[in-house]
Design a protein around this motif. Structure first.
Motif, PDB file in Angstrom:
ATOM      1  N   ARG A 123       0.859  -1.186   0.000  1.00 25.54           N
ATOM      2  CA  ARG A 123       0.000   0.000   0.000  1.00 25.54           C
ATOM      3  C   ARG A 123       0.893   1.234   0.000  1.00 25.54           C
ATOM      4  O   ARG A 123       1.818   1.326   0.812  1.00 25.54           O
ATOM      5  CB  ARG A 123      -0.910   0.029   1.236  1.00 25.54           C
ATOM      6  N   VAL A 124       0.607   2.185  -0.884  1.00 29.11           N
ATOM      7  CA  VAL A 124       1.475   3.358  -1.041  1.00 29.11           C
ATOM      8  C   VAL A 124       0.676   4.630  -0.791  1.00 29.11           C
ATOM      9  O   VAL A 124      -0.438   4.788  -1.303  1.00 29.11           O
ATOM     10  CB  VAL A 124       2.093   3.408  -2.461  1.00 29.11           C
ATOM     11  N   ARG A 125       1.258   5.521  -0.017  1.00 31.08           N
ATOM     12  CA  ARG A 125       0.643   6.832   0.213  1.00 31.08           C
ATOM     13  C   ARG A 125       1.734   7.901   0.212  1.00 31.08           C
ATOM     14  O   ARG A 125       2.900   7.624   0.508  1.00 31.08           O
ATOM     15  CB  ARG A 125      -0.129   6.878   1.539  1.00 31.08           C
ATOM     16  N   VAL A 126       1.322   9.130  -0.116  1.00 30.30           N
ATOM     17  CA  VAL A 126       2.221  10.279  -0.060  1.00 30.30           C
ATOM     18  C   VAL A 126       1.609  11.300   0.878  1.00 30.30           C
ATOM     19  O   VAL A 126       0.491  11.787   0.642  1.00 30.30           O
ATOM     20  CB  VAL A 126       2.443  10.899  -1.455  1.00 30.30           C
ATOM     21  N   LEU A 127       2.318  11.623   1.948  1.00 31.72           N
ATOM     22  CA  LEU A 127       1.865  12.649   2.872  1.00 31.72           C
ATOM     23  C   LEU A 127       2.146  14.024   2.281  1.00 31.72           C
ATOM     24  O   LEU A 127       3.146  14.219   1.590  1.00 31.72           O
ATOM     25  CB  LEU A 127       2.564  12.508   4.223  1.00 31.72           C
ATOM     26  N   LEU A 128       1.264  14.973   2.594  1.00 32.66           N
ATOM     27  CA  LEU A 128       1.321  16.276   1.947  1.00 32.66           C
ATOM     28  C   LEU A 128       1.595  17.398   2.939  1.00 32.66           C
ATOM     29  O   LEU A 128       1.129  17.366   4.089  1.00 32.66           O
ATOM     30  CB  LEU A 128      -0.002  16.557   1.230  1.00 32.66           C
ATOM     31  N   LEU A 129       2.332  18.407   2.478  1.00 38.48           N
ATOM     32  CA  LEU A 129       2.537  19.625   3.241  1.00 38.48           C
ATOM     33  C   LEU A 129       1.316  20.530   3.101  1.00 38.48           C
ATOM     34  O   LEU A 129       0.410  20.253   2.302  1.00 38.48           O
ATOM     35  CB  LEU A 129       3.793  20.341   2.739  1.00 38.48           C
TER      36      LEU A 129
END
Length: 242
Positions: A123-129
């Motif tokens: 499972r892949v996620r990108v956290l955001l600023l």
């Protein structure tokens, strides 16, 4: 060991949120309604709701009750020390692709105790600023035994109650200890693309493995954070011991 009453109430509300009975933006039952249904004092209800708020599941607004959050948040890989809130370091995120079964890289194979060529759920996620740019890439790997017991892990939608609570509910296994290994590397082509970096680019890579009470690996996360974003602070006692 039987869960305390407030923990049972918190778990009951988590399940209703996870099943979509109380959707994002929806309101929890009033404290009085919960107290009546469970036959408990308001102090017990408040403690249950405080637990959900600390987990980042609900927000409380004076005069309007308790509402399920509309924007899902997640934490970077690692640094899950006991006593830290699910909101500690949490940020909005976006999913990347669909969860899939794949052969992990060797460090993850070793951490999960997999055999040669054995697959795991990815499972892949990108956290955001705050400005919407990428803060950290997190690739989570679950053994197929865990994935098959927890079917929502293979779905695209966020798990409202939180992955840890969901896995515990489905398997009876909870994380009791973890190992974090941090190193510095150059971003791969895929990592640079997902993080919006120009190569070559330095990144901090955290390999986080959570283990259950029998020291069996529950999940292994690979966190990749650009050098200009990564910062780690540690506070500890000093001085001679008598």
């Amino acid at each position: 060991m039987m869960a305390l009453k407030y923990e049972q109430i918190a778990e009951w509300l988590r399940r209703r949120i996870s099943d979509g009975e109380i959707p994002p933006g929806g309101k929890l039952p009033t404290g009085r309604e919960i107290a009546t249904e469970w036959g408990v004092a308001m102090g017990t209800v408040n403690k249950a709701i405080d637990t959900l708020r600390d987990d980042g599941l609900v927000v409380s607004r004076q005069g309007s009750g308790h509402t399920v959050i509309e924007q899902a948040v997640a934490r970077p890989a690692g640094h899950r020390k006991r006593g830290t809130s699910r909101l500690s370091g949490a940020a909005p995120y976006r999913r990347v692709g669909l969860p899939e079964r794949a052969v992990p890289p060797q460090p993850v194979v070793d951490a999960l105790g997999l055999g040669p060529g054995e697959k795991a759920l990815k499972r892949v996620r990108v956290l955001l600023l705050d400005d919407g740019s990428s803060m950290s890439l997190v690739i989570a790997w679950f053994t197929l035994a865990v994935a098959e017991a927890c079917p929502k892990l293979a779905e695209m939608a966020p798990i409202a109650e939180g992955t840890t609570h969901y896995v515990r509910r489905c398997t009876g296994r909870s994380p009791v200890e973890a190992e974090d290994i941090t190193r510095v590397a150059l971003a791969t082509e895929e990592e640079a693309s997902l993080l919006g970096l120009e190569r070559p680019a330095a990144v901090a890579v955290v390999l986080h493995t959570a283990f259950d009470q029998d020291h069996r690996a529950l999940v292994c996360e690979v966190g990749v954070t650009p050098a200009h974003v990564f910062e780690e602070t540690d506070n500890y006692p000093m001085g001679q011991q008598n």
